[in-house]
Design a protein around this motif. Structure first.
Motif, mmCIF file in Angstrom:
data_model
loop_
_atom_site.group_PDB
_atom_site.id
_atom_site.type_symbol
_atom_site.label_atom_id
_atom_site.label_comp_id
_atom_site.label_asym_id
_atom_site.label_seq_id
_atom_site.Cartn_x
_atom_site.Cartn_y
_atom_site.Cartn_z
ATOM 1 N N GLN A 50 0.837 -1.187 0.000
ATOM 2 C CA GLN A 50 0.000 0.000 0.000
ATOM 3 C C GLN A 50 0.877 1.243 0.000
ATOM 4 N N LEU A 51 0.415 2.255 -0.735
ATOM 5 C CA LEU A 51 1.064 3.560 -0.745
ATOM 6 C C LEU A 51 0.055 4.601 -0.298
ATOM 7 N N VAL A 52 0.479 5.449 0.598
ATOM 8 C CA VAL A 52 -0.419 6.487 1.107
ATOM 9 C C VAL A 52 0.319 7.813 1.110
ATOM 10 N N GLU A 53 -0.191 8.774 0.347
ATOM 11 C CA GLU A 53 0.389 10.114 0.343
ATOM 12 C C GLU A 53 -0.287 10.985 1.402
ATOM 13 N N SER A 54 0.476 11.920 1.908
ATOM 14 C CA SER A 54 -0.062 12.878 2.869
ATOM 15 C C SER A 54 0.786 14.142 2.812
ATOM 16 N N GLY A 55 0.341 15.147 3.529
ATOM 17 C CA GLY A 55 1.114 16.374 3.626
ATOM 18 C C GLY A 55 0.613 17.515 2.772
ATOM 19 N N ASP B 217 2.926 0.825 -11.788
ATOM 20 C CA ASP B 217 1.603 0.219 -11.666
ATOM 21 C C ASP B 217 1.058 0.206 -10.250
ATOM 22 N N ARG B 218 1.813 0.774 -9.315
ATOM 23 C CA ARG B 218 1.324 0.893 -7.946
ATOM 24 C C ARG B 218 1.278 2.382 -7.602
ATOM 25 N N ALA C 222 -2.351 21.050 -7.592
ATOM 26 C CA ALA C 222 -2.579 19.762 -8.248
ATOM 27 C C ALA C 222 -2.733 18.696 -7.179
ATOM 28 N N VAL C 223 -3.137 17.516 -7.624
ATOM 29 C CA VAL C 223 -3.057 16.333 -6.767
ATOM 30 C C VAL C 223 -1.706 15.685 -7.035
ATOM 31 N N TYR C 224 -0.987 15.399 -5.988
ATOM 32 C CA TYR C 224 0.356 14.823 -6.096
ATOM 33 C C TYR C 224 0.305 13.343 -5.727
ATOM 34 N N PHE C 225 0.962 12.536 -6.555
ATOM 35 C CA PHE C 225 0.961 11.089 -6.395
ATOM 36 C C PHE C 225 2.380 10.550 -6.316
ATOM 37 N N CYS C 226 2.547 9.487 -5.543
ATOM 38 C CA CYS C 226 3.758 8.699 -5.647
ATOM 39 C C CYS C 226 3.389 7.370 -6.303
ATOM 40 N N ALA C 227 4.368 6.765 -6.935
ATOM 41 C CA ALA C 227 4.114 5.520 -7.647
ATOM 42 C C ALA C 227 5.389 4.701 -7.714
ATOM 43 N N THR C 228 5.214 3.391 -7.801
ATOM 44 C CA THR C 228 6.340 2.477 -7.934
ATOM 45 C C THR C 228 5.955 1.320 -8.839
#
Length: 132
Positions: free
Chosen positions: A3-8, A120-121, A96-102
């Motif tokens: 699971q990946l969860v962005e915050s901040g 893809d994650r 913007a909406v900021y995303f992390c991905a791996t």
């Protein structure tokens, strides 16, 4: 379960700073390459930059997209399995909406991608709004 969860994210005045966090669970984040992306309303998702996963003899080094400015800094926190995106001197166009991905490929070797199709994650994103 991975699971990946962005915050901040949040609302900030122009010229301010934010530190976004991408928290990973179910895997050891520093070993994997990651990208940071953002998507503004009505626009395509664009890369901010990426960082490669750590190897046996090196630590991942961030690279930034051509459109990214020196105001962005990607880093890893080895103490709590997180990835960060520091944004300084925020501008309204950073909204913007900021995303992390791996791609969750272990031992991928040096290098990372700024093409969002390579990952893809994804996390759910965190909203950044820059307004006075």
């Amino acid at each position: 379960q991975v699971q990946l969860v962005e915050s901040g994210g949040g609302v900030v005045n122009p010229g301010g700073s934010l530190r976004l966090t991408c928290a990973g669970s179910g895997f050891h984040l520093p070993y994997y390459r990651f990208g940071w992306f953002r998507q503004a309303p009505g626009k395509e998702r664009e890369a901010v930059g990426c960082i490669d996963g750590d190897g046996r003899s090196y630590r991942g080094v961030p690279i930034y997209s051509a459109s990214a400015e020196s105001r962005f800094t990607i880093s890893k926190d080895y103490t709590d399995n997180t990835l960060h995106l520091q944004i300084d001197f925020l501008k309204p166009e950073d909204t913007a909406v900021y995303f992390c991905a791996t791609d969750l490929v272990l031992n991928a070797g040096p290098g990372c991608f700024i093409d969002p199709r390579k990952y893809d994650r994804w996390g759910q994103g965190t909203q950044v709004t820059v307004a006075s």
